[in-house]
Design an enzyme around this catalytic site. Structure first.
Site, short mmCIF file in Angstrom:
data_model
loop_
_atom_site.label_atom_id
_atom_site.label_comp_id
_atom_site.label_asym_id
_atom_site.label_seq_id
_atom_site.Cartn_x
_atom_site.Cartn_y
_atom_site.Cartn_z
N HIS A 168 -8.49 0.75 -4.02
CA HIS A 168 -9.15 0.47 -2.69
C HIS A 168 -10.01 1.56 -2.45
O HIS A 168 -9.45 2.92 -1.94
CB HIS A 168 -8.79 -0.12 -1.60
CG HIS A 168 -9.37 -0.16 -0.40
ND1 HIS A 168 -8.80 -0.48 0.80
CD2 HIS A 168 -10.62 -0.23 -0.14
CE1 HIS A 168 -9.83 -0.56 1.83
NE2 HIS A 168 -11.06 -0.39 1.30
N MET A 206 -11.05 -6.37 5.61
CA MET A 206 -10.19 -5.60 6.47
C MET A 206 -9.83 -6.28 7.71
O MET A 206 -10.91 -6.74 8.37
CB MET A 206 -10.74 -4.22 6.58
CG MET A 206 -11.17 -3.31 5.41
SD MET A 206 -9.78 -2.63 4.43
CE MET A 206 -8.82 -2.08 5.70
N MET A 261 -12.23 4.10 -0.19
CA MET A 261 -13.07 4.12 1.26
C MET A 261 -13.77 5.48 1.28
O MET A 261 -13.22 6.41 1.71
CB MET A 261 -11.95 3.92 2.11
CG MET A 261 -11.42 2.70 2.44
SD MET A 261 -9.89 2.63 3.52
CE MET A 261 -8.67 2.72 2.13
N ASP A 292 -4.89 3.38 -1.69
CA ASP A 292 -6.12 3.58 -0.79
C ASP A 292 -6.62 4.94 -1.06
O ASP A 292 -5.84 5.85 -0.89
CB ASP A 292 -5.68 3.53 0.74
CG ASP A 292 -5.20 1.95 0.88
OD1 ASP A 292 -6.28 1.28 0.97
OD2 ASP A 292 -4.05 1.77 1.28
N ASP A 335 -6.39 -6.73 4.11
CA ASP A 335 -5.72 -5.51 4.49
C ASP A 335 -5.61 -5.08 5.92
O ASP A 335 -6.88 -5.11 6.40
CB ASP A 335 -6.39 -4.48 3.41
CG ASP A 335 -5.61 -2.97 3.58
OD1 ASP A 335 -4.54 -2.92 4.28
OD2 ASP A 335 -6.24 -2.28 2.98
N HIS A 375 -0.94 -1.25 -4.42
CA HIS A 375 -2.21 -1.07 -3.81
C HIS A 375 -2.43 0.54 -3.37
O HIS A 375 -1.64 1.11 -2.76
CB HIS A 375 -2.41 -1.68 -2.43
CG HIS A 375 -3.83 -1.67 -1.72
ND1 HIS A 375 -4.73 -2.67 -2.22
CD2 HIS A 375 -4.31 -1.08 -0.83
CE1 HIS A 375 -5.85 -2.10 -1.40
NE2 HIS A 375 -5.53 -1.33 -0.46
N SER A 386 0.90 -1.29 0.16
CA SER A 386 0.07 -0.03 0.02
C SER A 386 0.91 1.30 0.07
O SER A 386 1.51 1.39 0.93
CB SER A 386 -0.98 0.06 1.22
OG SER A 386 -1.76 1.36 1.24
#
Length: 211
Positions: free
Chosen positions: A64, A135, A66, A33, A173, A31, A6
């Site tokens: 990903h 998660m 969020m 975020d 993750d 990755h 990440s």
């Protein structure tokens, strides 16, 4: 085991060289975020940053989300053609529709579950997605400790996947390191996301220790 470092834990002052370094060190995905400051209490990466990542990355992106308003963010990041775009089931009222939209854009749809969210919330979606991201910390910040009872959740998820969509991958993750990687392998995880663990040591050694 495939490894997706990440970049949340990378040095953003030299992001392109950090991305090149993890790709050369043998990662499988990069990755990313994306946090909007609403769904989680943090604000991170926008399209301009991802442009820099794309220039440097020689491995596929794993994005990903969020965020609130998932469809808006899918449209924002789809032009980068990541391997996966994952979104949180807790925030999406029309998950099947969004998964279909992501697939129509030539990207593999994935669904994310927070630590407290039950598997029943995605049982009827499993056959329509390519990956479930579990998660193992509460989302929002890097460097958190792994929640151990997630292992039972992963095993239960693998049982459901075996029945409904055997090709669906499982990604984990949060708090992943060499201290819990064997347990994650035994539980049937396919991909691990590791931020602070990878970026706090020798990248190649850290990635190889997870594989």
């Amino acid at each position: 085991m495939r490894v997706a470092p990440s970049i949340l834990s990378a040095d953003f002052g030299k992001l392109e060289s950090e991305v090149k370094a993890i790709c050369e060190a043998g990662c499988d995905f990069v990755h990313i975020d994306v946090m909007d400051g609403h769904f989680v209490p943090n604000l991170t990466i926008g399209p301009c940053v991802v442009e820099s990542v794309v220039k440097a990355a020689t491995k596929p992106l794993d994005i990903h989300l969020m965020v609130q308003n998932n469809p808006f963010f899918v449209d924002l990041f789809a032009p980068f053609q990541p391997e996966f775009i994952s979104f949180h089931i807790e925030e999406e009222k029309h998950a099947n529709r969004l998964a279909q939209k992501i697939r129509s854009l030539g990207i593999k749809p994935a669904i994310v579950l927070n630590p407290h969210t039950g598997l029943d919330s995605i049982e009827y979606l499993l056959e329509y997605i390519d990956m479930v991201l579990i998660m193992s910390v509460n989302p929002g910040f890097g460097g958190q400790k792994f929640i151990p009872n997630i292992l039972d959740k992963i095993k239960a998820l693998k049982d459901k996947i075996a029945l409904l969509n055997p090709s669906c991958l499982v990604e984990v993750d949060g708090g992943v390191s060499d201290s819990n990687i064997e347990s994650l392998k035994e539980a049937g995880v396919d991909i691990v996301v590791a931020g602070s663990y990878v970026f706090s040591g020798d990248y190649r050694q850290r990635i190889e220790s997870l594989k």
